[in-house]
Design an enzyme around this catalytic site. Structure first.
Site, PDB file in Angstrom:
ATOM      1  CE  LYS A 100       1.292   6.085   0.359  1.00 42.32           C
ATOM      2  NZ  LYS A 100       1.417   5.147  -1.285  1.00 42.32           N
ATOM      3  CG  ASP A 138      -0.879   5.038  -4.200  1.00 49.49           C
ATOM      4  OD1 ASP A 138      -0.583   6.892  -4.963  1.00 49.49           O
ATOM      5  OD2 ASP A 138      -0.187   5.570  -3.055  1.00 49.49           O
ATOM      6  CB  ALA A 155       3.645  -8.921  -2.009  1.00 47.88           C
ATOM      7  CB  ILE A 172       5.008   1.463  -9.886  1.00 47.89           C
ATOM      8  CG1 ILE A 172       5.805   0.821  -9.175  1.00 47.89           C
ATOM      9  CG2 ILE A 172       3.578   1.087 -10.947  1.00 47.89           C
ATOM     10  CD1 ILE A 172       4.003   1.389  -7.582  1.00 47.89           C
TER      11      ILE A 172
HETATM   12  P1  NDP Z   1       6.454  -1.386   0.908  1.00 44.18           P
HETATM   13  O1  NDP Z   1       7.252  -1.543   1.389  1.00 44.18           O
HETATM   14  O2  NDP Z   1       4.938  -1.364   0.923  1.00 44.18           O
HETATM   15  O3  NDP Z   1       6.556  -2.630  -0.467  1.00 44.18           O
HETATM   16  C1  NDP Z   1       8.532  -2.641  -0.957  1.00 44.18           C
HETATM   17  C2  NDP Z   1       8.229  -4.090  -2.143  1.00 44.18           C
HETATM   18  O4  NDP Z   1       9.821  -3.839  -2.849  1.00 44.18           O
HETATM   19  C3  NDP Z   1       7.416  -5.286  -1.298  1.00 44.18           C
HETATM   20  O5  NDP Z   1       7.312  -6.143  -1.853  1.00 44.18           O
HETATM   21  C4  NDP Z   1       9.800  -5.414  -0.841  1.00 44.18           C
HETATM   22  O6  NDP Z   1       9.376  -7.236  -0.908  1.00 44.18           O
HETATM   23  C5  NDP Z   1       9.878  -5.313  -2.398  1.00 44.18           C
HETATM   24  N1  NDP Z   1      11.483  -5.554  -2.577  1.00 44.18           N
HETATM   25  C6  NDP Z   1      12.309  -4.527  -2.089  1.00 44.18           C
HETATM   26  N2  NDP Z   1      13.538  -4.609  -2.163  1.00 44.18           N
HETATM   27  C7  NDP Z   1      13.401  -5.878  -2.102  1.00 44.18           C
HETATM   28  C8  NDP Z   1      14.656  -6.035  -3.159  1.00 44.18           C
HETATM   29  N3  NDP Z   1      16.359  -6.059  -3.115  1.00 44.18           N
HETATM   30  N4  NDP Z   1      14.314  -7.674  -4.195  1.00 44.18           N
HETATM   31  C9  NDP Z   1      12.533  -7.657  -4.081  1.00 44.18           C
HETATM   32  N5  NDP Z   1      11.954  -7.234  -3.345  1.00 44.18           N
HETATM   33  C10 NDP Z   1      12.216  -6.562  -3.148  1.00 44.18           C
HETATM   34  O7  NDP Z   1       6.450  -0.543  -0.304  1.00 44.18           O
HETATM   35  P2  NDP Z   1       5.262   0.960  -1.572  1.00 44.18           P
HETATM   36  O8  NDP Z   1       5.121  -0.756  -1.755  1.00 44.18           O
HETATM   37  O9  NDP Z   1       4.841   1.755  -1.080  1.00 44.18           O
HETATM   38  O10 NDP Z   1       6.241   1.730  -3.153  1.00 44.18           O
HETATM   39  C11 NDP Z   1       7.063   0.413  -3.834  1.00 44.18           C
HETATM   40  C12 NDP Z   1       7.876   1.354  -4.440  1.00 44.18           C
HETATM   41  O11 NDP Z   1       7.204   1.375  -5.193  1.00 44.18           O
HETATM   42  C13 NDP Z   1       8.853   2.768  -4.134  1.00 44.18           C
HETATM   43  O12 NDP Z   1      10.070   2.779  -4.583  1.00 44.18           O
HETATM   44  C14 NDP Z   1       7.991   3.796  -4.061  1.00 44.18           C
HETATM   45  O13 NDP Z   1       8.901   4.669  -4.254  1.00 44.18           O
HETATM   46  C15 NDP Z   1       7.113   3.671  -5.374  1.00 44.18           C
HETATM   47  N6  NDP Z   1       5.628   4.042  -5.334  1.00 44.18           N
HETATM   48  C16 NDP Z   1       5.506   4.962  -6.683  1.00 44.18           C
HETATM   49  C17 NDP Z   1       3.889   5.196  -6.547  1.00 44.18           C
HETATM   50  C18 NDP Z   1       4.380   6.085  -7.727  1.00 44.18           C
HETATM   51  O14 NDP Z   1       3.402   6.804  -7.642  1.00 44.18           O
HETATM   52  N7  NDP Z   1       5.186   6.049  -8.934  1.00 44.18           N
HETATM   53  C19 NDP Z   1       3.477   5.429  -5.180  1.00 44.18           C
HETATM   54  C20 NDP Z   1       3.628   4.305  -4.447  1.00 44.18           C
HETATM   55  C21 NDP Z   1       4.966   3.751  -4.402  1.00 44.18           C
HETATM   56  P3  NDP Z   1       8.828  -7.632   0.756  1.00 44.18           P
HETATM   57  O15 NDP Z   1       7.849  -8.088   0.976  1.00 44.18           O
HETATM   58  O16 NDP Z   1      10.060  -9.242   0.523  1.00 44.18           O
HETATM   59  O17 NDP Z   1      10.703  -7.279   1.534  1.00 44.18           O
END
Ligand code: NDP
Length: 282
Positions: free
Chosen positions: A70, A106, A131, A222
């Protein structure tokens, strides 16, 4: 006289086999009788540049972009609209007579389900979990709403939380960051809780339980698969006001469809495809 040539659309990402976008967009094309088709291509990080060149060469009509491209895709596009610039990420590309223009739907996808419920966010304290890329789109969307009192960003990686809080402040939003393991204290004070982490995707337990969600709080997860995550279950138990991840998925896809075709998206057909025979969750 021949019929109009088929227009081809796609999604690129890695992994992408789980994507619900092909089904949803093809349902939209079929509902309106358009001679268009949408497919998924697995593109690894190292293949992105060559893949964009290939999509140009075949004159792709438009495409969606998902993890991990992205942000990286932006440097291969010709133009970015205001949403893409603000979010610093692109999830939708339109091919306008050979010019590839990037958008971020988004932001619209997140806010539209709240707008449809006529939810007024003014004066609200929002707890944002996560984040990453999606959390950033949430911050941009919230910055465009009137009068949000404060956004508290909780993330495992504190540095990323602090950076996102700074980006939110630059957009005029009052933001704070906090350690992820203290979310239960913040959730009990929040008027809206948004889960933008990937917790729930693997059926993990919710980081917030029903005892720490006030009655009437808006709880927006989400994560869209499963449709009913543990956070949603906890929220229902607490008599919160639930917003599902599939709604954001639907609205970002509907907006992409409208950018590509200039037609109003057949949201009912798209929603039916997303939710399948089981329909809307109760
Ligand atoms: P990223 O990989 O950019 O971010 C993932 C986030 O999840 C980070 O903040 C990460 O924390 C956190 N995280 C992952 N595992 C854990 C855990 N076990 N405990 C605490 N925090 C955790 O992904 P995206 O932001 O792109 O996507 C995030 C979610 O949103 C996905 O599940 C995706 O499917 C969903 N999504 C839904 C959309 C919709 O249209 N409904 C659109 C886009 C995304 P850290 O930084 O500390 O690793």
């Amino acid at each position: 006289m021949g019929s109009a040539p088929t227009k081809t659309y796609c999604i690129i990402g890695d992994p992408v086999h789980h994507s619900l976008s092909p089904g949803m967009q093809n349902a939209a094309f079929n509902a309106l009788g358009l001679n268009s088709t949408y497919i998924a291509f697995r593109v690894s990080a190292g293949e992105l540049k060559a893949s964009i060149q290939s999509l140009r060469a075949i004159n792709i009509a438009g495409f969606n972009v998902t993890i991990p491209h992205k942000v990286a895709v932006m440097k291969y596009l010709d133009e970015l609209d205001a949403t893409a610039k603000k979010a610093g990420a692109v999830n939708t590309v339109n091919n306008i007579e050979g010019v590839l223009k990037g958008y971020n739907t988004d932001i619209h996808g997140f806010i539209e389900p709240l707008r449809r419920r006529k939810i007024d966010l003014s004066g609200m304290t929002v707890l944002l979990l996560g984040a990453g890329g999606a959390a950033r789109a949430v911050i941009v969307a919230l910055s465009e709403q009137e009068g949000v009192a404060k956004v508290v960003i909780a993330n495992r990686d504190q540095k990323k939380a602090a950076e996102l809080a700074k980006a939110g402040e630059a957009l005029g939003l009052k933001c704070e960051s906090m350690p992820f393991d203290l979310v239960m204290t913040a959730s009990a004070e929040a008027d809206m809780i948004v889960n933008a982490t990937s917790i729930g995707l693997g059926n993990e337990p919710s980081p917030v339980d029903s005892d720490h969600i006030k009655k009437g709080t808006i709880v927006y997860d989400i994560v869209y698969r499963p449709v009913v995550t543990d956070l949603i279950e906890q929220a229902k138990f607490a008599q919160a006001n639930v917003v599902y991840g599939y709604e954001m998925l639907l609205e970002q896809g509907a907006k992409a469809f409208e950018i590509w075709t200039g037609l109003e998206a057949p949201r009912d057909a798209m929603k039916k495809n997303l939710l399948g025979i089981f329909g809307e969750p109760t």
